[in-house]
Design a protein around this motif. Sequence first.
Motif, PDB file in Angstrom:
ATOM      1  N   ARG A   1       0.851  -1.186   0.000  1.00  0.00           N
ATOM      2  CA  ARG A   1       0.000   0.000   0.000  1.00  0.00           C
ATOM      3  C   ARG A   1       0.886   1.236   0.000  1.00  0.00           C
ATOM      4  O   ARG A   1       1.711   1.359   0.910  1.00  0.00           O
ATOM      5  N   PRO A   2       0.729   2.146  -0.972  1.00  0.00           N
ATOM      6  CA  PRO A   2      -0.128   2.047  -2.160  1.00  0.00           C
ATOM      7  C   PRO A   2       0.307   0.867  -3.043  1.00  0.00           C
ATOM      8  O   PRO A   2       1.474   0.491  -3.038  1.00  0.00           O
ATOM      9  N   GLY A   3      -0.624   0.327  -3.799  1.00  0.00           N
ATOM     10  CA  GLY A   3      -0.313  -0.794  -4.656  1.00  0.00           C
ATOM     11  C   GLY A   3       0.538  -0.410  -5.848  1.00  0.00           C
ATOM     12  O   GLY A   3       0.717   0.778  -6.161  1.00  0.00           O
ATOM     13  N   SER A   4       1.066  -1.407  -6.516  1.00  0.00           N
ATOM     14  CA  SER A   4       1.906  -1.184  -7.693  1.00  0.00           C
ATOM     15  C   SER A   4       1.135  -0.439  -8.773  1.00  0.00           C
ATOM     16  O   SER A   4      -0.006  -0.781  -9.093  1.00  0.00           O
ATOM     17  N   ASP A   5       1.757   0.609  -9.318  1.00  0.00           N
ATOM     18  CA  ASP A   5       1.206   1.424 -10.408  1.00  0.00           C
ATOM     19  C   ASP A   5      -0.039   2.209 -10.008  1.00  0.00           C
ATOM     20  O   ASP A   5      -0.760   2.721 -10.884  1.00  0.00           O
TER      21      ASP A   5
ATOM     22  N   SER B   1       3.176   1.119   3.195  1.00  0.00           N
ATOM     23  CA  SER B   1       3.195  -0.052   4.072  1.00  0.00           C
ATOM     24  C   SER B   1       3.211  -1.355   3.279  1.00  0.00           C
ATOM     25  O   SER B   1       2.768  -1.399   2.128  1.00  0.00           O
ATOM     26  N   VAL B   2       3.742  -2.381   3.912  1.00  0.00           N
ATOM     27  CA  VAL B   2       3.716  -3.744   3.356  1.00  0.00           C
ATOM     28  C   VAL B   2       3.284  -4.686   4.462  1.00  0.00           C
ATOM     29  O   VAL B   2       3.548  -4.442   5.644  1.00  0.00           O
ATOM     30  N   THR B   3       2.599  -5.751   4.076  1.00  0.00           N
ATOM     31  CA  THR B   3       2.224  -6.792   5.029  1.00  0.00           C
ATOM     32  C   THR B   3       2.894  -8.093   4.607  1.00  0.00           C
ATOM     33  O   THR B   3       2.857  -8.458   3.425  1.00  0.00           O
TER      34      THR B   3
ATOM     35  N   TYR C   1       7.176   7.494  -7.388  1.00  0.00           N
ATOM     36  CA  TYR C   1       8.016   7.045  -6.278  1.00  0.00           C
ATOM     37  C   TYR C   1       8.195   5.530  -6.364  1.00  0.00           C
ATOM     38  O   TYR C   1       7.283   4.816  -6.790  1.00  0.00           O
ATOM     39  N   THR C   2       9.367   5.068  -5.942  1.00  0.00           N
ATOM     40  CA  THR C   2       9.681   3.640  -5.967  1.00  0.00           C
ATOM     41  C   THR C   2       9.916   3.138  -4.552  1.00  0.00           C
ATOM     42  O   THR C   2      10.661   3.744  -3.775  1.00  0.00           O
ATOM     43  N   VAL C   3       9.291   2.009  -4.234  1.00  0.00           N
ATOM     44  CA  VAL C   3       9.427   1.379  -2.920  1.00  0.00           C
ATOM     45  C   VAL C   3      10.261   0.101  -3.075  1.00  0.00           C
ATOM     46  O   VAL C   3      10.067  -0.651  -4.024  1.00  0.00           O
TER      47      VAL C   3
ATOM     48  N   TRP D   1       8.302  -1.868  -6.249  1.00  0.00           N
ATOM     49  CA  TRP D   1       7.177  -1.393  -7.054  1.00  0.00           C
ATOM     50  C   TRP D   1       7.122   0.132  -6.995  1.00  0.00           C
ATOM     51  O   TRP D   1       7.823   0.755  -6.203  1.00  0.00           O
ATOM     52  N   SER D   2       6.283   0.714  -7.852  1.00  0.00           N
ATOM     53  CA  SER D   2       6.181   2.174  -7.939  1.00  0.00           C
ATOM     54  C   SER D   2       4.731   2.632  -7.877  1.00  0.00           C
ATOM     55  O   SER D   2       3.806   1.879  -8.186  1.00  0.00           O
ATOM     56  N   PHE D   3       4.548   3.875  -7.487  1.00  0.00           N
ATOM     57  CA  PHE D   3       3.239   4.522  -7.505  1.00  0.00           C
ATOM     58  C   PHE D   3       3.421   5.991  -7.847  1.00  0.00           C
ATOM     59  O   PHE D   3       4.548   6.515  -7.822  1.00  0.00           O
TER      60      PHE D   3
END
Length: 211
Positions: free
Chosen positions: A83-87, A98-100, A151-153, A173-175
Motif C-alpha cells: 500500500r499504495p499498490g503497484s502502479d 506499508s507492506v504486510t 516514487y519507488t518502494v 514497485w512504484s506509484f
Amino acid sequence: SLDASSGSGSISVTCGESCNWTATSNNAWITITAGSSGTGNGTVSYSVSQNTGTKRRTGTVTVAGRTFTVTQDGTAPVVSTQRPGSDTTGVAVGSTVSVTFNESMNASSISGSTFTLSKDGEAVGGAASYNSGSYQATFTPSVSLDYGTVYTVTVTTSVEDSEGVNLTSSSTWSFTTASPSSVSSGSSGGGGGCFIATAAFGTPMEPHVQI
C-alpha cells in the motif's frame, strides 16, 4: 538445519563389532532411506519432505536407543500486500507506505535502509516501523511527497522473519502521487457569475407592510 525444500542427511554410528542397532524415524516427514539396522559401525541415511509451513520444525531419529534431532527451516517470508499498490496513481502526498508479510518478522531487520522510498533514484528521508500483531511494516516520510511524481518502494533481502530466514528476492514497485488541485475563481461581471437575490416587504407599488 535443513532448508525448507526436501533434502537428506545422515548419522554416523560408531560401536563395537558385535553391537547390533536399529534406526527409526519418529516423525512422518522424516524417512530412513538406508541403514535402518546394522552391526558395528555404520551410517543411517534419511530424507525429509518439503516443509510448506512458514516456521521451523523439529523431529527426531532414534538410533541404538539414542535420539538425534533433525531441524528443518520453514519457507522464506514474502510480501503479501503493498500500500499504495503497484502502479497506483493519484496517491495523496501525505501518505505513508506499508507492506504486510505472510508471517511474523524480525523487527530489527526492518529499517530505513532495508525498507526504502525513492524518487528519481534519490532516497526519501523517513522512518520504518513494524507492527508484530499485523505483520505490517510502515515507512513514514519525514516530509510530504511531491505532487505528480513517481516514487519507488523497495524491501530488500536483508529483511528476515522471526527465525532469521531472509526474503529470497527484493520486492520493488512504484506509484504516482496526485497532481496539484486546480483552484478556480468565479468571474466578475455577466455571463455565468453568481448573483445575490434579496427580498423586502413593501415596494413602491405596495408601500404598506401587513403584520
